[in-house]
Design an enzyme around this catalytic site. Structure first.
Site, PDB file in Angstrom:
ATOM      1  N   THR A 306       0.862  -1.193   0.000  1.00 21.53           N
ATOM      2  CA  THR A 306       0.000   0.000   0.000  1.00 21.53           C
ATOM      3  C   THR A 306       0.889   1.230   0.000  1.00 21.53           C
ATOM      4  O   THR A 306       2.089   1.137   0.241  1.00 21.53           O
ATOM      5  CB  THR A 306      -0.861   0.088   1.281  1.00 21.53           C
ATOM      6  N   ASP A 307       0.318   2.374  -0.228  1.00 25.95           N
ATOM      7  CA  ASP A 307       1.047   3.604   0.033  1.00 25.95           C
ATOM      8  C   ASP A 307       0.784   3.971   1.507  1.00 25.95           C
ATOM      9  O   ASP A 307       0.067   3.273   2.241  1.00 25.95           O
ATOM     10  CB  ASP A 307       0.650   4.705  -0.949  1.00 25.95           C
ATOM     11  N   TRP A 308       1.357   5.083   1.916  1.00 25.30           N
ATOM     12  CA  TRP A 308       1.414   5.522   3.313  1.00 25.30           C
ATOM     13  C   TRP A 308       0.036   5.543   3.995  1.00 25.30           C
ATOM     14  O   TRP A 308      -0.827   6.312   3.599  1.00 25.30           O
ATOM     15  CB  TRP A 308       2.034   6.914   3.316  1.00 25.30           C
ATOM     16  N   ASP A 310      -2.542   3.929   3.818  1.00 32.27           N
ATOM     17  CA  ASP A 310      -3.716   3.949   2.946  1.00 32.27           C
ATOM     18  C   ASP A 310      -4.821   2.984   3.325  1.00 32.27           C
ATOM     19  O   ASP A 310      -5.953   3.156   2.872  1.00 32.27           O
ATOM     20  CB  ASP A 310      -3.300   3.776   1.486  1.00 32.27           C
TER      21      ASP A 310
END
Ligand code: BGC
Length: 751
Positions: A306-308, A310
């Site tokens: 995932t991104d930060w 998310d």
């Protein structure tokens, strides 16, 4: 049966630990290992935490230099069995080579002591334009400048060095490259893209992945790359980071998917997911994109991270989940393998609960754990003798710096050169250098430089030269003046600048943009800031030659000041060697050869791309609908001139099994050696989806001595003229096409 299972588990455990203890676990049996893992250990593997969670100090308020807190690390390992760590700690900066080695060695040692299975922890970092989180590393031009070189081999070299220096820091995983197409110039991460064109960006993608991943399995000089951010991140409707994108499925496939397809073909090992939403569905919860498209259709086998934060954002930003627990279930069931959680263990705890409750089937979990373990095997992490710091004598070396210099040099794009005012003769001129980018390494490097936003000057690499420092070396002291005039957004001393300019023969104004990325980089207006425009306008009252050097994150509107300048050198964000390269270009040591990888808009509300549709060209009745950019995609001048001569095709009829060879003779008609990017475009005359007025189909960068002639040849197949049709299939429709090189045109009939 149960007893048999226990016996088998014990046997696997014995075999696994025995082989591991000897450091011989190069051929790890992943399935056996998964068989040994508890639910907690599996959930831990799928968790990625920030360095801040295990370091001294608070989250986003780390002790400097970063130091591990052994109790916190022990908790991360023994209690949460975490699989991955990232970053330098939010709010913190770059780490020395020695400290990286210490941090990573401690993690390995503590993992050995505190974890049952001693599954290696994989460290990931944003090495975006070089190993920018390691002190003294080589910093390259940002991606947009790399694309402007139109030189895939050079770009591959840059990424090879980035991999080398990241690995020299002990880190095997790089969250790079950004494969989001740069078609929204407002977007704060525009500079992180390879520009607006699919073909050029695909070519750069191939170089980036090859450079990062290398071609030798287990090479100590390769890193796992991470294609990001899948999918459609770069085209928010508002231009603001992480805000909704409205992209039809057809356009997703036509424009935004091909770079990712290319990266997968080149063996990219990991992918990071778009934090935003497309057409109302956050990508982190989109099964169609993360599983049906990415896995089933594109065949991607690697790790999806995932991104930060998310997963949590599905609750608190996107509001598609009521609780964090539901968000975890949604993301995992959509196809996420690892969560960049990154500041706590709630994800891990919730995932454990969900598995125990049967809300996420074990088969789904095992699939992700298997991918993560495979990544660790592929990166040689199970081999305990994996890291040898002596393997990297070229870290931060002059050899690497010279490749960075070449990258910067080949990116520089000369957009205007009235009466051949450039190059300047250092011995004959008196020069004033001013503007916010004149004396700042940070403005040459942009974000992701020693810190996330790249504005902190404390970590800059000693000895690297700003533009004014590099110029000063080449000028007599008495003939050279420097005065800032303004910062990126406020006036300092414009009047004093004008006074100083009275004494000189040429004025160089280095315009810039404060380094920024992601949300902090959001803007409401693409115009260049008022103070910078004021500076140029005030200086222009002297009627002396003005040269603009532009170091922008994105193409800031310069419509009102461009006519006041005699020359414009667009430098993108050229990196640590940018000061030197810009100086050498202004003084003629370098002959500029960069070409714009995007259409430079003239107006704030006119973001039309070069490959626009015919309806965007109409200028018949109201004269307000035409495509009139400041500068065209692919544009860039040289200190020499090139003449395009005979343009031939081997055939004008192209069938399924045929190919057509297109040749053009190019001559350097000027008085010095130069590089030219030969660009071949096509126009599909009639198609079931409105065709673009032109589309890049092939290019080649060549170097020609003065008066030299070269025949440049491209071989094309039917597929090169394909597009995504209404049924979302890639097709080439029969009919007439035009092939375009410079001002020449030939017809091709496809059947
Ligand atoms: C960015 C990613 C980056 C990640 C880790 C996020 O905020 O969107 O591109 O890789 O942080 O630093």
């Amino acid at each position: 049966m149960k007893q048999l299972n226990l016996l088998l588990t014990a046997l696997f455990f014995f075999l696994y630990t025995a082989s591991h203890a000897q450091g011989a676990a190069k051929s790890v049996n992943i399935d056996s290992l998964i068989g040994l893992m508890s639910i907690e250990e599996k959930a831990g593997q799928m968790t990625q935490i920030d360095l801040g969670v295990i370091a001294e100090g608070g989250i986003c308020n780390l002790k400097n230099p970063q130091t591990l807190n052994l109790d916190k690390l022990k908790t991360a390992i023994a209690k949460y069995h975490i699989g991955s760590i990232l970053n330098v700690g939010c709010g913190s900066g770059t780490i020395s080579l020695e400290n990286w080695h210490k941090i990573l060695a401690t993690i390995v040692a503590e993992n050995k002591k505190n974890s049952r299975l001693n599954i290696p922890i994989i460290y990931g970092i944003d090495a975006i334009h070089g190993a920018n989180y390691t002190m003294g590393a080589t910093l390259f031009p940002q991606q947009i400048g790399q694309a402007a070189t139109w030189n895939p081999l050079l770009v591959q070299q840059l990424y090879g060095i980035t991999a080398y220096e990241t690995r020299a820091s002990g880190i095997p995983w790089n969250f790079s490259p950004v494969l989001d197409l740069g078609r929204q110039p407002l977007w704060s991460r525009f500079f992180e893209s390879f520009g607006e064109d699919v073909l050029l960006a695909k070519s750069m993608t191939k170089s980036a992945i090859r450079g990062l991943e290398g071609n030798t399995p287990n090479s100590p000089y390769a890193v796992a790359s991470c294609m990001k951010h899948f999918l459609g991140y770069s085209m928010p409707l508002s231009g603001k980071d992480r805000t909704p994108a409205w992209i039809s499925d057809r356009e997703l496939r036509e424009y935004f998917l091909p770079t990712f397809q290319m990266a997968i073909q080149q063996g990219a090992k990991t992918v990071m997911i778009n934090s935003g939403e497309i057409n109302g569905t956050p990508v982190h919860a989109n099964y169609d994109i993360l599983t049906t498209l990415l896995r089933n259709e594109l065949g991607f086998k690697g790790v999806a991270v995932t991104d930060w934060e998310d997963v949590y954002k599905l609750v608190n930003v996107h509001h598609v989940a009521e609780t964090k627990k539901e968000a975890v279930r949604m993301a995992i069931m959509a196809g996420i393998d690892m969560s960049m959680t990154p500041n706590d263990y709630e994800f891990t705890e919730l995932l454990i609960q969900l598995i125990k409750e049967g809300a996420i089937p074990m088969a789904r979990i095992d699939q992700s754990v298997k991918r993560i373990l495979q990544l660790k095997v592929d990166m040689g992490l199970f081999n305990e003798t994996r890291f040898n710091k002596n393997l990297y004598p070229l870290f931060g070396s002059t050899q690497h710096a010279s490749v960075s210099y070449n990258g910067a040099a080949e990116s520089l794009t000369l957009l205007k050169n009235k009466d051949q005012i450039l190059p300047l003769n250092a011995a004959k001129e008196t020069i004033l250098v001013c503007g916010p980018a004149a004396n700042s390494l940070n403005l040459l490097n942009g974000a992701w430089t020693h810190t996330w936003q790249g504005i902190d000057t404390r970590f800059n690499t000693p000895g690297k030269l700003t533009i004014q420092q590099a110029m000063q070396f080449q000028m007599a002291k008495t003939n050279f003046y420097y005065m800032p005039g303004c910062t990126t957004d406020s006036v300092i001393n414009i009047e004093a600048c004008v006074e100083a300019a009275k004494k000189v023969s040429k004025i160089i104004v280095c315009l810039g943009e404060t380094p920024c990325t992601e949300l902090p980089g959001n803007i409401d207006d693409l115009s260049l800031s008022e103070p910078q425009q004021q500076l140029v306008k005030a200086l222009s009252a002297l009627h002396k030659p003005i040269i603009l050097v532009c170091c922008f994150n994105r193409p800031r509107i310069i419509k009102n000041i461009a006519p006041l300048a005699d020359a414009i050198l667009y430098a993108y964000l050229p990196g640590d060697e940018g000061g030197l390269a810009i100086t050498d270009a202004l003084f003629g040591k370098i002959n500029p050869s960069g070409k714009l990888p995007f259409t430079y808009p003239a107006n704030v509300n006119a973001f039309v791309h070069y490959d626009h549709k015919s309806s965007e060209d109409l200028d018949v009745d109201f004269s307000n609908n035409a495509y009139r950019p400041q500068f065209d995609f692919g544009f860039g001048l040289s200190y020499t001139t090139f003449e395009y001569q005979t343009f031939t095709m081997s055939t004008n009829s192209l069938g399924d099994k045929d190919s057509v060879t297109v040749s053009v003779v190019v001559k350097n008609t000027g008085s010095r050696e130069g590089m030219e990017v030969v660009q071949l475009y096509y126009h599909d005359l009639v198609a079931s989806i409105t065709p673009s007025v032109k589309k890049l189909v092939a290019f080649q960068k060549i170097k020609l001595a003065t008066q030299a002639i070269q025949t440049v040849t491209f071989t094309l197949h039917k597929n090169d003229f394909s597009f995504i049709n209404k049924a979302l299939k890639r097709v080439t429709e029969n009919g007439e096409f035009e092939l375009l090189i410079q001002n020449q045109k030939q017809s091709l009939y496809v059947h």
